[in-house]
Design a protein around this motif. Structure first.
Motif, PDB file in Angstrom:
ATOM      1  N   ASN A  43      -4.666  -0.987  -7.222  1.00 14.15           N
ATOM      2  CA  ASN A  43      -3.783   0.182  -7.121  1.00 14.15           C
ATOM      3  C   ASN A  43      -4.247   1.364  -7.966  1.00 14.15           C
ATOM      4  O   ASN A  43      -3.588   2.409  -7.969  1.00 14.15           O
ATOM      5  N   ARG A  44      -5.358   1.211  -8.666  1.00 11.18           N
ATOM      6  CA  ARG A  44      -5.848   2.310  -9.509  1.00 11.18           C
ATOM      7  C   ARG A  44      -6.625   3.312  -8.673  1.00 11.18           C
ATOM      8  O   ARG A  44      -7.750   3.061  -8.245  1.00 11.18           O
ATOM      9  N   GLN A  45      -6.006   4.453  -8.435  1.00  8.33           N
ATOM     10  CA  GLN A  45      -6.626   5.468  -7.591  1.00  8.33           C
ATOM     11  C   GLN A  45      -7.892   6.051  -8.225  1.00  8.33           C
ATOM     12  O   GLN A  45      -8.813   6.461  -7.524  1.00  8.33           O
ATOM     13  N   GLU A  46      -7.941   6.059  -9.567  1.00 15.45           N
ATOM     14  CA  GLU A  46      -9.133   6.579 -10.245  1.00 15.45           C
ATOM     15  C   GLU A  46     -10.371   5.746  -9.911  1.00 15.45           C
ATOM     16  O   GLU A  46     -11.460   6.300  -9.721  1.00 15.45           O
ATOM     17  N   LEU A  47     -10.188   4.436  -9.834  1.00 16.77           N
ATOM     18  CA  LEU A  47     -11.316   3.561  -9.516  1.00 16.77           C
ATOM     19  C   LEU A  47     -11.742   3.711  -8.059  1.00 16.77           C
ATOM     20  O   LEU A  47     -12.928   3.635  -7.733  1.00 16.77           O
ATOM     21  N   LYS A  48     -10.774   3.921  -7.178  1.00 15.32           N
ATOM     22  CA  LYS A  48     -11.099   4.164  -5.766  1.00 15.32           C
ATOM     23  C   LYS A  48     -11.846   5.486  -5.622  1.00 15.32           C
ATOM     24  O   LYS A  48     -12.825   5.587  -4.873  1.00 15.32           O
ATOM     25  N   LEU A  49     -11.384   6.504  -6.341  1.00 13.74           N
ATOM     26  CA  LEU A  49     -12.051   7.809  -6.321  1.00 13.74           C
ATOM     27  C   LEU A  49     -13.483   7.691  -6.805  1.00 13.74           C
ATOM     28  O   LEU A  49     -14.418   8.235  -6.197  1.00 13.74           O
ATOM     29  N   TRP A  50     -13.675   6.929  -7.883  1.00 14.02           N
ATOM     30  CA  TRP A  50     -15.030   6.807  -8.425  1.00 14.02           C
ATOM     31  C   TRP A  50     -15.941   5.932  -7.576  1.00 14.02           C
ATOM     32  O   TRP A  50     -17.153   6.144  -7.546  1.00 14.02           O
ATOM     33  N   LEU A  51     -15.373   5.005  -6.838  1.00 13.92           N
ATOM     34  CA  LEU A  51     -16.189   4.258  -5.889  1.00 13.92           C
ATOM     35  C   LEU A  51     -16.713   5.204  -4.815  1.00 13.92           C
ATOM     36  O   LEU A  51     -17.889   5.129  -4.422  1.00 13.92           O
ATOM     37  N   ALA A  52     -15.868   6.114  -4.376  1.00 14.60           N
ATOM     38  CA  ALA A  52     -16.294   7.117  -3.393  1.00 14.60           C
ATOM     39  C   ALA A  52     -17.382   8.021  -3.963  1.00 14.60           C
ATOM     40  O   ALA A  52     -18.370   8.337  -3.282  1.00 14.60           O
ATOM     41  N   ILE A  53     -17.228   8.444  -5.215  1.00 21.14           N
ATOM     42  CA  ILE A  53     -18.234   9.295  -5.855  1.00 21.14           C
ATOM     43  C   ILE A  53     -19.566   8.557  -5.952  1.00 21.14           C
ATOM     44  O   ILE A  53     -20.630   9.118  -5.663  1.00 21.14           O
ATOM     45  N   ASN A  54     -19.508   7.294  -6.344  1.00 20.98           N
ATOM     46  CA  ASN A  54     -20.742   6.514  -6.477  1.00 20.98           C
ATOM     47  C   ASN A  54     -21.417   6.289  -5.128  1.00 20.98           C
ATOM     48  O   ASN A  54     -22.646   6.355  -5.022  1.00 20.98           O
ATOM     49  N   GLU A  55     -20.621   6.032  -4.097  1.00 21.20           N
ATOM     50  CA  GLU A  55     -21.200   5.862  -2.767  1.00 21.20           C
ATOM     51  C   GLU A  55     -21.792   7.174  -2.253  1.00 21.20           C
ATOM     52  O   GLU A  55     -22.865   7.178  -1.628  1.00 21.20           O
ATOM     53  N   SER A  56     -21.127   8.279  -2.525  1.00 22.53           N
ATOM     54  CA  SER A  56     -21.661   9.590  -2.139  1.00 22.53           C
ATOM     55  C   SER A  56     -22.978   9.875  -2.855  1.00 22.53           C
ATOM     56  O   SER A  56     -23.926  10.401  -2.264  1.00 22.53           O
ATOM     57  N   SER A  57     -23.025   9.528  -4.142  1.00 21.43           N
ATOM     58  CA  SER A  57     -24.243   9.751  -4.927  1.00 21.43           C
ATOM     59  C   SER A  57     -25.392   8.897  -4.390  1.00 21.43           C
ATOM     60  O   SER A  57     -26.538   9.365  -4.305  1.00 21.43           O
ATOM     61  N   LEU A  58     -25.100   7.665  -4.023  1.00 16.45           N
ATOM     62  CA  LEU A  58     -26.136   6.793  -3.460  1.00 16.45           C
ATOM     63  C   LEU A  58     -26.606   7.331  -2.112  1.00 16.45           C
ATOM     64  O   LEU A  58     -27.809   7.310  -1.822  1.00 16.45           O
ATOM     65  N   ALA A  59     -25.686   7.838  -1.314  1.00 18.25           N
ATOM     66  CA  ALA A  59     -26.065   8.438  -0.029  1.00 18.25           C
ATOM     67  C   ALA A  59     -27.012   9.607  -0.250  1.00 18.25           C
ATOM     68  O   ALA A  59     -28.005   9.769   0.466  1.00 18.25           O
ATOM     69  N   GLY A  60     -26.717  10.436  -1.267  1.00 16.31           N
ATOM     70  CA  GLY A  60     -27.581  11.567  -1.569  1.00 16.31           C
ATOM     71  C   GLY A  60     -28.941  11.136  -2.070  1.00 16.31           C
ATOM     72  O   GLY A  60     -29.956  11.763  -1.746  1.00 16.31           O
ATOM     73  N   ALA A  61     -28.973  10.062  -2.846  1.00 18.93           N
ATOM     74  CA  ALA A  61     -30.242   9.577  -3.387  1.00 18.93           C
ATOM     75  C   ALA A  61     -31.104   8.949  -2.301  1.00 18.93           C
ATOM     76  O   ALA A  61     -32.327   9.129  -2.272  1.00 18.93           O
ATOM     77  N   GLU A  62     -30.477   8.208  -1.384  1.00 16.85           N
ATOM     78  CA  GLU A  62     -31.229   7.546  -0.319  1.00 16.85           C
ATOM     79  C   GLU A  62     -31.653   8.529   0.766  1.00 16.85           C
ATOM     80  O   GLU A  62     -32.772   8.487   1.273  1.00 16.85           O
ATOM     81  N   GLY A  63     -30.733   9.433   1.135  1.00 18.55           N
ATOM     82  CA  GLY A  63     -31.031  10.403   2.183  1.00 18.55           C
ATOM     83  C   GLY A  63     -31.196   9.764   3.549  1.00 18.55           C
ATOM     84  O   GLY A  63     -31.138   8.544   3.695  1.00 18.55           O
ATOM     85  N   GLY A  64     -31.401  10.611   4.553  1.00 18.51           N
ATOM     86  CA  GLY A  64     -31.649  10.114   5.895  1.00 18.51           C
ATOM     87  C   GLY A  64     -30.395   9.606   6.574  1.00 18.51           C
ATOM     88  O   GLY A  64     -29.308   9.579   6.003  1.00 18.51           O
ATOM     89  N   LEU A  65     -30.573   9.156   7.815  1.00 18.43           N
ATOM     90  CA  LEU A  65     -29.437   8.694   8.602  1.00 18.43           C
ATOM     91  C   LEU A  65     -28.820   7.427   8.034  1.00 18.43           C
ATOM     92  O   LEU A  65     -27.638   7.160   8.232  1.00 18.43           O
ATOM     93  N   GLY A  66     -29.618   6.632   7.320  1.00 19.10           N
ATOM     94  CA  GLY A  66     -29.103   5.397   6.742  1.00 19.10           C
ATOM     95  C   GLY A  66     -28.007   5.645   5.721  1.00 19.10           C
ATOM     96  O   GLY A  66     -27.200   4.759   5.438  1.00 19.10           O
ATOM     97  N   ALA A  67     -27.982   6.847   5.162  1.00 18.00           N
ATOM     98  CA  ALA A  67     -26.984   7.169   4.140  1.00 18.00           C
ATOM     99  C   ALA A  67     -25.645   7.577   4.754  1.00 18.00           C
ATOM    100  O   ALA A  67     -24.642   7.676   4.047  1.00 18.00           O
ATOM    101  N   LEU A  68     -25.634   7.804   6.072  1.00 12.83           N
ATOM    102  CA  LEU A  68     -24.422   8.306   6.709  1.00 12.83           C
ATOM    103  C   LEU A  68     -23.262   7.316   6.628  1.00 12.83           C
ATOM    104  O   LEU A  68     -22.107   7.715   6.439  1.00 12.83           O
TER     105      LEU A  68
END
Length: 211
Positions: A68-93
């Protein structure tokens, strides 16, 4: 004797509550600090990807422990977004789509979490992800989300930086410089010095490109 027992029980409950609060705060602070290490101190792209992958697993476990901790859910999204940016390409979509879903859930349930940071993160996804038919990118939605983030956190370093970055990519140079200058003057976050240092470097770099 009963009074003493009651006092001891109250003290125990308060101590337990304080310990629980500290543990919750620590889990978030550890994730935030580790993200800054991955983002700004990784030696190369492969190292950054590995760092973020490890952090995402840690974040998922923390969220599983406290669903129920929204902060942890928010940060999971931030971390996944950061990984998408680091990996790049269609695989990050797929990572970007997962992050988008998490951020929308935070906005639906607790939009003011961490001063509206979900709006900042979702807005940045909208202007960084390719548009239709490849992805969900949408400049109009990006600006809507980023401006909402600024309503909730008008002096924040991230809310101002990401709106400035969006404006720069949209060719609105003068406005971008205005928000970058404001981001430079944002109050420091005592618990996130490494993140502030890295973001200030990004602000200076973008200002140098625009001026």
């Amino acid at each position: 004797m009963k009074f003493l027992r009651a006092m001891l029980m109250t003290a125990f409950c308060l101590s337990t509550a304080a310990s629980t609060y500290a543990a919750e705060a620590d889990s978030l602070m550890v994730i935030q600090h580790k993200w800054a290490v991955c983002q700004y101190q990784s030696k190369d792209m492969d190292n950054q990807v590995h760092c973020l992958e490890s952090l995402i697993q840690h974040n998922k476990q923390a969220l599983k422990d406290e669903p129920n901790r929204q902060e942890l859910k928010l940060w999971l999204a931030i971390n996944e977004s950061s990984l998408a940016g680091a990996e790049g390409g269609l695989g990050a979509l797929s990572l970007a789509k997962e992050a988008k879903t998490l951020l929308e859930q935070v906005i639906d349930n607790a939009p003011e979490t961490l001063s509206g940071s979900a709006y900042t993160s979702l807005g940045s996804l909208y202007y960084k992800v390719p548009g239709w038919p490849i992805g969900f990118g949408d400049d109009e939605m990006a600006e809507k989300m980023l401006r909402k983030a600024l309503e909730l956190n008008p002096n924040g370093i991230d809310s101002n930086y990401f709106y400035a970055d969006f404006l720069a990519q949209d060719g609105r140079k003068k406005e971008a410089i205005q928000y970058l200058t404001k981001a430079q003057k944002a109050p420091p976050r005592p618990d996130r010095p490494l993140a502030d240092q890295g973001r200030q470097q990004e602000i200076s770099k973008l200002l140098g490109e625009l001026q």
